[in-house]
Design an enzyme around this catalytic site. Structure first.
Site, mmCIF file in Angstrom:
data_model
loop_
_atom_site.group_PDB
_atom_site.id
_atom_site.type_symbol
_atom_site.label_atom_id
_atom_site.label_comp_id
_atom_site.label_asym_id
_atom_site.label_seq_id
_atom_site.Cartn_x
_atom_site.Cartn_y
_atom_site.Cartn_z
ATOM 1 N NE ARG A 145 0.450 1.148 -6.090
ATOM 2 C CZ ARG A 145 1.453 0.426 -5.641
ATOM 3 N NH1 ARG A 145 1.894 0.634 -4.407
ATOM 4 N NH2 ARG A 145 2.019 -0.500 -6.372
ATOM 5 N N GLY A 172 -0.066 9.142 -1.558
ATOM 6 C CA GLY A 172 -1.352 8.634 -1.096
ATOM 7 C C GLY A 172 -1.077 7.608 -0.013
ATOM 8 N N GLY A 179 0.801 -1.210 0.000
ATOM 9 C CA GLY A 179 0.000 0.000 0.000
ATOM 10 C C GLY A 179 0.835 1.260 0.000
ATOM 11 C CB CYS A 180 1.937 4.010 0.517
ATOM 12 S SG CYS A 180 1.555 4.104 2.273
ATOM 13 C CB ALA A 181 0.140 5.766 -4.496
#
Length: 365
Positions: free
Chosen positions: A41, A183, A12-14
């Protein structure tokens, strides 16, 4: 909306970034479009942007962006800022109503220069004076948080999806020669306004996807030098590590990247003599700055963009170039949506930094 802890997305995370090496303006709508493509994400617990070149009319001033929880915090912080800096402008950062972003702090910005008398009495150079002043505010004034303090740049962040954060701050009205975006999908730390990325000190800003398993060791190392990790997230320490290595130790940016991503000892033992000596010295001198865990990181600054991956490349990061522009993103599609036909596309390799320098010619003062 998913709540923190209900689901865990290991990748996860962008993150995303755009730079025009010649300093030509890039509208904020482009970076919003890029990060919005990676909506899945994130989980709405944090989004943010850093922009360089957005305050040309104040290019010689420090731009302080501040969150306030209450009026008393603002009064205390302003008293400190007006005493330690020559503040020319104090104003709320323009925002617009966005349904998904609410219950936020009061958000202000200040433009000013260091108070030379106080700075000289403290026997500090300008950057150290600013850094210590920001640390002082963030650790001694309850309810005030300076989340951006560079020259001709600013961070904009909130609890929300990044595309909503971009709309909230009306970033389509800003032009910058460097943009970074994040994100957030927090897995081990809380989702709150101060904990959203980017993290900033002076001109350095960090967006990060991953987890820093060496956080405690890194935090203990960096706090020996006056830094305070108080933002409840592991990413903060990476920002301070880069600031310490680049500003205090004057390391070249690629060497600083090698410090954070240095190889394991058994790999060093198999290297030729020159590389073996180089990495042995880095690991010996900067043992506390070695970062472990899966991560991809983009460092923004007025010098350019740096992208790094962990040694095993456990987080995705793609790069591309088109003319004077370069792009980074967690997914190639997030680049192609704003640059459909790049000249070159490649995956950033593990522990092999990619630095895109800014090549603006300085104007005569």
């Amino acid at each position: 909306m998913l709540k923190e802890g209900e689901i865990r997305i290991p990748s996860g995370c962008a993150i995303a970034a755009i730079i025009d090496r010649k300093g030509k303006p890039v509208n904020g709508s482009e970076i919003i479009k890029s990060i919005a493509l990676m909506h899945d994400r994130s989980n709405g617990l944090g989004g943010g942007f850093a922009a360089y070149g957005i305050y040309p009319e104040h290019k010689n001033d420090y731009a302080f962006h501040v969150f306030y929880d209450n009026k008393e915090a603002r009064q205390a912080c302003e008293e400190f800022l007006f005493k330690h800096f020559n503040i020319d402008v104090a104003e709320r950062i323009p925002t617009k109503k966005v349904e998904s972003i609410n219950n936020g702090p009061d958000i202000w910005r200040y433009f000013g220069t260091a108070n030379r008398v106080r700075m000289n009495n403290a026997r500090l150079d300008e950057e150290e004076y600013v850094a210590r002043s920001v640390t002082n505010v963030n650790n001694s004034i309850d309810g005030a948080y300076i989340f951006s303090c560079g020259k001709n740049m600013g961070c904009f962040k909130a609890v929300g999806y990044p595309e909503d954060v971009g709309e909230f701050y009306m970033l389509d009205k800003y032009n910058a020669y460097i943009w970074t975006a994040h994100g957030r999908f927090p897995t081990n730390t809380p989702g709150w306004w101060g904990g959203a990325h980017p993290f900033n000190i002076l001109d350095w800003s960090i967006v990060h996807n991953g987890e820093i398993s060496s956080y405690d060791a890194n935090r203990r190392y960096i706090e020996q030098f006056g830094y305070k990790c108080s933002m409840q997230t592991d990413t903060e320490v990476i920002t301070y590590l880069f600031d310490h290595l680049l500003r205090h130790h004057k390391l070249p940016i690629d060497v600083a990247a090698d410090v954070l991503t240095a190889p394991e000892w058994d790999e060093i033992d198999r290297m030729d003599d020159e590389r073996k000596e180089y990495f042995t010295n880095l690991r010996t001198i900067y043992s506390g700055a070695l970062v472990n865990g899966p991560f991809s990181v983009i460092l923004g600054s007025n010098k350019g963009l740096l992208a790094i991956n962990d040694r095993l490349k456990l987080r995705s990061l793609t790069a591309a170039t088109k003319g004077n522009r370069a792009y980074f993103a967690s997914e190639e599609s997030a680049i192609r949506i704003v640059c459909p036909n790049p000249d070159k596309v490649w995956s950033v390799s593990g522990a092999e930094p990619v630095f895109i320098p800014l090549e603006i010619e300085e104007e005569d003062e």
